[in-house]
Design an enzyme around this catalytic site. Sequence first.
Site, PDB file in Angstrom:
ATOM      1  N   HIS A   1       0.767  -1.106  -0.056  1.00 43.11           N
ATOM      2  CA  HIS A   1       0.080   0.064  -0.090  1.00 43.11           C
ATOM      3  C   HIS A   1       0.764   1.286  -0.108  1.00 43.11           C
ATOM      4  O   HIS A   1       1.718   1.345   0.857  1.00 43.11           O
ATOM      5  CB  HIS A   1      -0.810   0.035   1.273  1.00 43.11           C
ATOM      6  CG  HIS A   1      -1.561   1.281   1.507  1.00 43.11           C
ATOM      7  ND1 HIS A   1      -1.498   1.979   2.560  1.00 43.11           N
ATOM      8  CD2 HIS A   1      -2.626   1.810   0.675  1.00 43.11           C
ATOM      9  CE1 HIS A   1      -2.300   2.963   2.576  1.00 43.11           C
ATOM     10  NE2 HIS A   1      -2.875   3.078   1.445  1.00 43.11           N
TER      11      HIS A   1
ATOM     12  N   HIS B   1       3.104  11.201  -0.280  1.00 43.83           N
ATOM     13  CA  HIS B   1       2.204  10.831   0.648  1.00 43.83           C
ATOM     14  C   HIS B   1       2.318  11.603   1.964  1.00 43.83           C
ATOM     15  O   HIS B   1       3.281  11.343   2.745  1.00 43.83           O
ATOM     16  CB  HIS B   1       2.265   9.281   1.035  1.00 43.83           C
ATOM     17  CG  HIS B   1       1.131   8.758   1.728  1.00 43.83           C
ATOM     18  ND1 HIS B   1       0.906   8.031   2.997  1.00 43.83           N
ATOM     19  CD2 HIS B   1      -0.224   9.358   1.814  1.00 43.83           C
ATOM     20  CE1 HIS B   1       0.030   7.926   3.648  1.00 43.83           C
ATOM     21  NE2 HIS B   1      -1.032   8.506   2.757  1.00 43.83           N
TER      22      HIS B   1
END
Length: 314
Positions: A30, A105
């Site tokens: 992920h 991110h």
Amino acid sequence: MDTRYRCWMGDLPPPLTQIPLSCLAIPGSHDSGAYGLDKSAGVSVDEPKSISVLGSLCCGAGLSLISRWSVTQDISLLQQLEAGVRYLDLRVCVKPETADAHFLHGLYGSKVMTALKEVKEFLNKNPKEVVLLDFNHFHNMDAICHKQLLTDLKRLFGTLLVPVNVNLSPWQMTLENIWKTPMRVIIFYSDKSSANMNEFWPSFAIPSPWPNTSDPRVLIEFLERNYNGNHRDNNGGFYIWQGVLTPGTGTILSHLCGSLKDSVAPRASRAFLEWLANKKPGPQGINICLGDFVHLHDFIPSVLRLNNKLSHRK
């Protein structure tokens, strides 16, 4: 790092190499590019203004907090592949005031093409492995930026790419059939700029239902509904099972000295792997399994062990 599974596809027994890739249990990571994030470059463009303000506070303490809750993997793309991962979940932006595509991110990560060169090197050294690259979030990218990235991807991988119009049905996309060709990379690209390019697969070809919860019980209820309710189409296509928890503001505020790695990922992996243990790969069963910090918690071996439950399908 455990590299026993560096060549797990090539090491599969012949019956399993004749099963569609969509019917194998495949480890995936992920937010695969959210490793080694750079605090010195500031908060990335995927975050709202409130997070940018947080990043400017307390002589770097805000950036440290953001980093602890943004990092989802401890190892590079190459190391993930060497550990057994075969699906990479990629979030990309063009870094402001540059022309370079980076992973991101919360903070900025590695340059995309630099990291992907390592993916190609891995495939050159391990010619029976097949990798799925899923570009599914884009930030600060216009049509020109997409064109450049798509051109770079085609130039890098060339004949390794499995085109959308490949002369194989989903049920024929087996390792045995792929090994008869030079193809080793399937790229999914969730932007309309790739719509007329046969080298890239659309995002709808790889459904990835998001549990969107910080509660392990809700995560398992979500997965159980999808599994027992046959929510996955029986069409030979790929499907992602997300074994991740998404921390909300409350979770982060109650663990200010914690991190995703220490406060959330272990609970997610433990719950997911316990749920996964009695499941089976197949056309409407388990396929790609997604997790954070996949080199920990016995994640990769647990996913791969599911393939022992398979028998040859004609």
